[in-house]
Design a protein around this motif. Structure first.
Motif, PDB file in Angstrom:
ATOM      1  N   ARG A  10      -5.790  -7.011  -4.126  1.00  0.00           N
ATOM      2  CA  ARG A  10      -6.301  -7.218  -5.488  1.00  0.00           C
ATOM      3  C   ARG A  10      -6.028  -8.641  -5.965  1.00  0.00           C
ATOM      4  O   ARG A  10      -6.861  -9.240  -6.651  1.00  0.00           O
ATOM      5  CB  ARG A  10      -5.666  -6.198  -6.435  1.00  0.00           C
ATOM      6  N   ASP A  63      -8.505 -10.962  -4.584  1.00  0.00           N
ATOM      7  CA  ASP A  63      -9.787 -10.861  -5.283  1.00  0.00           C
ATOM      8  C   ASP A  63      -9.728 -11.434  -6.693  1.00  0.00           C
ATOM      9  O   ASP A  63     -10.732 -11.377  -7.425  1.00  0.00           O
ATOM     10  CB  ASP A  63     -10.231  -9.397  -5.356  1.00  0.00           C
ATOM     11  N   ALA A  84      -7.784 -10.353  -9.237  1.00  0.00           N
ATOM     12  CA  ALA A  84      -7.633  -9.340 -10.290  1.00  0.00           C
ATOM     13  C   ALA A  84      -6.552  -9.702 -11.298  1.00  0.00           C
ATOM     14  O   ALA A  84      -6.608  -9.258 -12.455  1.00  0.00           O
ATOM     15  CB  ALA A  84      -7.322  -7.982  -9.662  1.00  0.00           C
ATOM     16  N   GLN A 132      -7.243 -11.177 -14.886  1.00  0.00           N
ATOM     17  CA  GLN A 132      -7.694 -10.320 -15.988  1.00  0.00           C
ATOM     18  C   GLN A 132      -6.590 -10.041 -17.002  1.00  0.00           C
ATOM     19  O   GLN A 132      -6.851  -9.473 -18.057  1.00  0.00           O
ATOM     20  CB  GLN A 132      -8.209  -8.990 -15.431  1.00  0.00           C
TER      21      GLN A 132
END
Length: 516
Positions: free
Chosen positions: A488, A491, A493, A496
């Motif tokens: 994650r 990627d 993540a 966020q």
């Protein structure tokens, strides 16, 4: 960094409440905290400090006193085993079941009061709380020397559990407020090795004190309780002047060294996200009951408790019954006391060596799992042979596996809980509920099963086997979660979330990595 400061400091001293926001002590804490928070996103601002020298200063000021406290704690809870073979059960006319009940009830109150005590330790001053509970249990121990019947001994053991409940989980948690997770096991082991030394010292001390039998018209086993209880009270008074509270107020460190210790604790356990200038810190907090609820709801706490049972059942089986087991092999009481000494000394040395290696490689689980298998070998030898030498070798091997694995497990859970109150509650749960295993182990070795105690050894093997399964579950789960978070993160993540959001998630944050 500013928003983290607004949220509050995970490592705020409990003295905030006691002294008020405007006190000189609070101003000092705020100054240290501000220096730690504004020092920059890396440790470069502290590069001129000698980290090893600071650690040595902390070790010398903290570990010897804490080890002395735990030595006395373990000595006082386990010396009933020494008193038994010196005549306690005969003088008080105790049946085997009554004696085992006196061992058992200690763990009920010990388990019940560990979590409240850990919360109080965080909110009060450790330098006052720990000596206070020491004075209480030292007094109880001294009074055990004058009990006249089963009810008196039972009541004394109940109150001893209440008083001693706060020491081990309190100190185990307290050390996490000083040391980073990659260096904590050695310190936990140095502290816990006092239990091994207590085992050795208990045999020697009981052997010496038993020679006072009849002095002042008092039986030798009574002198064991009286003198060891008085020693605890005296050391508690000394601890009042020697113990320190938290790094923010440590007078043996300079202001800059205190800021460095606080800073390095804040930025452990996390990996950097996309925003390299803002590494995530552990959960910043003031006390809220939700942190205690988070500890109760965390799967890893309960799984670690099962592993804990697999270690603590054998631990208390050895601690409470080793003199009895050895005596049943055909040795005299005096020789049985002395034969416990080399077991504990070797176990203590091995525990320190293993802790150093574990910190060096940054792994906990391989050592814990290996020692669980080693325990199986030891107790299997006890079950499978009636030869006294083989049985003695079996308990020797088992003890040498127990004492390194116990602090390793305590450290492993503390390494994987983020947020000081959640860690405090989680460690108290692990140790509190885990120590109910001591209540079970107190009944494993029955007089009617001697001299081989096959049932007791077999029950130990059962608990160890379940502990192995739980340990493997933890290892597999941590590995899977870490890999998932790595994917994650790759990627993006983590972008966020804000620094504050990741901080509030603690060990559930995508940036947190569990230690194996």
């Amino acid at each position: 960094m500013a928003e983290l400061k607004e949220k509050g400091d995970q490592f705020d001293s409990p003295e905030d409440t006691a002294h008020g926001k405007g006190s000189k002590r609070q101003e000092e804490i705020d100054r240290i905290d501000q220096l730690a928070m504004t020092a920059g996103p890396t440790l470069a601002s502290f590069a001129h400090l000698d980290e090893k020298k600071i650690l040595r200063k902390m070790d010398l000021r903290l570990i010897p006193m804490l080890a002395a406290l735990y030595l006395l704690s373990f000595l006082d809870r386990g010396n009933i085993g020494n008193a038994k073979i010196e005549g306690l059960t005969d003088d008080l006319k105790l049946t085997p079941n009554q004696y085992n009940m006196c061992l058992t009830v200690f763990f009920f109150t010990y388990a019940a009061f560990e979590l409240p005590s850990n919360i109080l330790l965080k909110r009060l001053r450790p330098s006052r709380w720990l000596p206070f509970i020491m004075v209480v249990w030292g007094t109880v121990m001294t009074l055990m020397g004058i009990v006249q019947n089963y009810r008196g001994l039972l009541a004394a053991r109940l109150f001893l559990g209440v008083a001693e409940a706060g020491l081990f989980p309190g100190v185990a948690y307290y050390l996490t407020m000083w040391y980073c997770r990659h260096e904590i096991q050695l310190r936990q082991t140095l502290f816990f090795s006092a239990a091994s030394i207590a085992g050795a010292f208990s045999g020697l001390l009981a052997f010496a004190i038993s020679k006072m039998n009849g002095v002042g018209g008092v039986a030798g086993w009574r002198w064991i309780f009286i003198l060891e209880g008085l020693a605890t009270v005296l050391v508690a008074i000394m601890a009042l002047f020697v113990l320190h509270d938290f790094p923010e107020t440590a007078t043996f460190l300079t202001e800059e060294e205190r800021a460095f210790v606080v800073y390095r604790l804040k930025y452990q356990g996390q990996v950097r996200g996309a925003d390299e200038s803002a590494p995530q810190v552990e959960q910043a907090e003031e006390f809220k009951w939700k942190y205690v609820r988070q500890a109760f709801a965390d799967w890893q706490v309960w799984c670690s408790i099962v592993v804990y049972w697999g270690i603590v059942c054998p631990l208390y089986g050895i601690a409470l019954f080793l003199p009895t087991i050895i005596k049943s092999l055909g040795y005299t009481s005096s020789k049985a006391q002395l034969m416990t000494v080399p077991i504990y000394i070797v176990a203590a040395i091995l525990a320190i060596v293993v802790a150093y290696a574990s910190d060096k490689v940054g792994k906990r689980s391989p050592f814990i799992l290996g020692f669980l298998f080693m325990m199986i070998v030891g107790f299997a030898m006890c079950c499978g042979s009636s030869n006294p030498k083989v049985v003695y070798a079996g308990v020797f091997i088992a003890a040498c596996a127990i004492y390194p694995s116990f602090p390793g497990l305590i450290t492993w859970l503390s390494n994987n809980l983020s947020g000081s109150y959640k860690r405090s509650a989680g460690m108290a749960l692990q140790i509190g509920i885990g120590n109910l295993a001591g209540a079970m182990a107190s009944n494993f070795y029955r007089d009617k099963d001697k001299p081989r105690y096959i049932l007791g050894h077999a029950l130990e093997l059962g608990f160890i086997s379940v502990g192995i399964i739980a340990c493997i579950i933890l290892m597999v789960s941590y590995t899977a979660i870490n890999k998932k978070r790595d994917r994650r993160m790759a990627d993006g993540a983590d972008s966020q979330y804000t620094s504050l959001e990741l901080s509030e998630k603690g060990d559930k944050a995508i940036t947190w990595r569990y230690m194996l």
